[in-house]
Scaffold this motif. Structure first.
Motif, PDB file in Angstrom:
ATOM      1  N   UNK A  18       0.829  -1.206   0.000  1.00 32.90           N
ATOM      2  CA  UNK A  18       0.000   0.000   0.000  1.00 32.90           C
ATOM      3  C   UNK A  18       0.863   1.256   0.000  1.00 32.90           C
ATOM      4  N   UNK A  19       1.909   1.278   0.823  1.00 32.78           N
ATOM      5  CA  UNK A  19       2.794   2.449   0.865  1.00 32.78           C
ATOM      6  C   UNK A  19       3.567   2.609  -0.443  1.00 32.78           C
ATOM      7  N   UNK A  24       4.003   5.442  -5.616  1.00 29.29           N
ATOM      8  CA  UNK A  24       3.849   5.370  -7.066  1.00 29.29           C
ATOM      9  C   UNK A  24       2.844   6.411  -7.550  1.00 29.29           C
ATOM     10  N   UNK A  25       1.829   6.620  -6.767  1.00 24.38           N
ATOM     11  CA  UNK A  25       0.808   7.617  -7.126  1.00 24.38           C
ATOM     12  C   UNK A  25       1.376   9.037  -7.063  1.00 24.38           C
ATOM     13  N   UNK A  26       2.354   9.261  -6.187  1.00 24.37           N
ATOM     14  CA  UNK A  26       2.942  10.589  -6.064  1.00 24.37           C
ATOM     15  C   UNK A  26       3.807  10.960  -7.273  1.00 24.37           C
ATOM     16  N   UNK A  27       4.247   9.960  -8.050  1.00 27.78           N
ATOM     17  CA  UNK A  27       5.062  10.231  -9.236  1.00 27.78           C
ATOM     18  C   UNK A  27       4.171  10.733 -10.361  1.00 27.78           C
ATOM     19  N   UNK A  28       4.461  11.906 -10.917  1.00 26.97           N
ATOM     20  CA  UNK A  28       3.577  12.484 -11.952  1.00 26.97           C
ATOM     21  C   UNK A  28       3.870  11.932 -13.345  1.00 26.97           C
ATOM     22  N   UNK A  29       3.596  10.660 -13.573  1.00 28.00           N
ATOM     23  CA  UNK A  29       3.883  10.043 -14.874  1.00 28.00           C
ATOM     24  C   UNK A  29       2.851  10.396 -15.930  1.00 28.00           C
ATOM     25  N   UNK A  30       1.674  10.846 -15.535  1.00 30.63           N
ATOM     26  CA  UNK A  30       0.631  11.139 -16.526  1.00 30.63           C
ATOM     27  C   UNK A  30       0.981  12.362 -17.374  1.00 30.63           C
ATOM     28  N   UNK A  92      -8.950   2.399 -13.053  1.00 34.45           N
ATOM     29  CA  UNK A  92     -10.176   2.516 -12.275  1.00 34.45           C
ATOM     30  C   UNK A  92      -9.949   3.381 -11.041  1.00 34.45           C
ATOM     31  N   UNK A  93     -10.862   3.329 -10.096  1.00 28.79           N
ATOM     32  CA  UNK A  93     -10.719   4.134  -8.887  1.00 28.79           C
ATOM     33  C   UNK A  93      -9.461   3.736  -8.111  1.00 28.79           C
ATOM     34  N   UNK A  94      -8.774   4.747  -7.586  1.00 29.72           N
ATOM     35  CA  UNK A  94      -7.513   4.485  -6.887  1.00 29.72           C
ATOM     36  C   UNK A  94      -7.678   3.622  -5.643  1.00 29.72           C
ATOM     37  N   UNK A  95      -8.739   3.773  -4.839  1.00 26.22           N
ATOM     38  CA  UNK A  95      -8.859   2.880  -3.680  1.00 26.22           C
ATOM     39  C   UNK A  95      -8.945   1.401  -4.058  1.00 26.22           C
ATOM     40  N   UNK A  96      -9.588   1.101  -5.170  1.00 26.88           N
ATOM     41  CA  UNK A  96      -9.650  -0.290  -5.637  1.00 26.88           C
ATOM     42  C   UNK A  96      -8.259  -0.755  -6.056  1.00 26.88           C
ATOM     43  N   UNK A  97      -7.536   0.098  -6.778  1.00 28.48           N
ATOM     44  CA  UNK A  97      -6.179  -0.223  -7.204  1.00 28.48           C
ATOM     45  C   UNK A  97      -5.284  -0.500  -6.000  1.00 28.48           C
TER      46      UNK A  97
END
Length: 142
Positions: A18-19, A24-30, A92-97
């Motif tokens: 999870x951490x 990974x979500x904090x990295x601005x790859x989009x 999809x939704x981030x909580x599911x991911x």
């Protein structure tokens, strides 16, 4: 290995996954994927970022004294890749991911634990191996 230690191992692996997902979500790859740069992002940046997240999960597992930590850090992302290429949409939704990644790391901790009999480990790993072959290996071969 006692059931209590097995449960601790799974919980620590889930939190580590999870951490790593939050990092990974904090990295601005989009913002990198615009026009022809998407090829570069797909071939170089995405694998490096995923490797960095797995390395972070490994460090967290090692700090929490999950021994050995390296099989969990290797099997967790492969299990998540198997699930996301066949069953779920990673956009999809981030909580599911995040929940799926945490569950895959917990499954990896269970499969790689010495406390379970070999038959249980094979039974738990078999669906993930089939999903991986179906979603990752089959498209490469065909």
């Amino acid at each position: 290995m006692s059931p209590r230690e097995l449960l601790r191992r799974c919980l620590v692996a889930a939190v580590s996954g999870l951490l790593a997902t939050l990092a990974l979500r904090a990295f601005p790859a989009s913002h990198l994927c615009v026009g022809p740069a998407c090829l570069l992002v797909g071939l170089l940046v995405v694998p490096l970022v995923l490797f960095g997240a797995a390395l972070l999960a490994y460090a967290l597992l090692a700090l929490a004294r999950v021994r050995p930590a390296w099989p969990v850090a290797l099997v967790g992302p492969l299990a998540a890749l198997a699930v996301f290429t066949t069953v779920l949409d990673p956009k999809g939704p981030f909580p599911v991911f995040a929940a799926v990644v945490a569950g895959c790391y917990a499954l990896a901790a269970l499969v790689t634990a010495d406390g379970l009999p070999r038959a249980w480990r094979v039974a738990l790993a078999s669906p993930v191996v089939v999903l991986f072959a179906w979603g990752v290996v089959l498209p490469i071969v065909l």
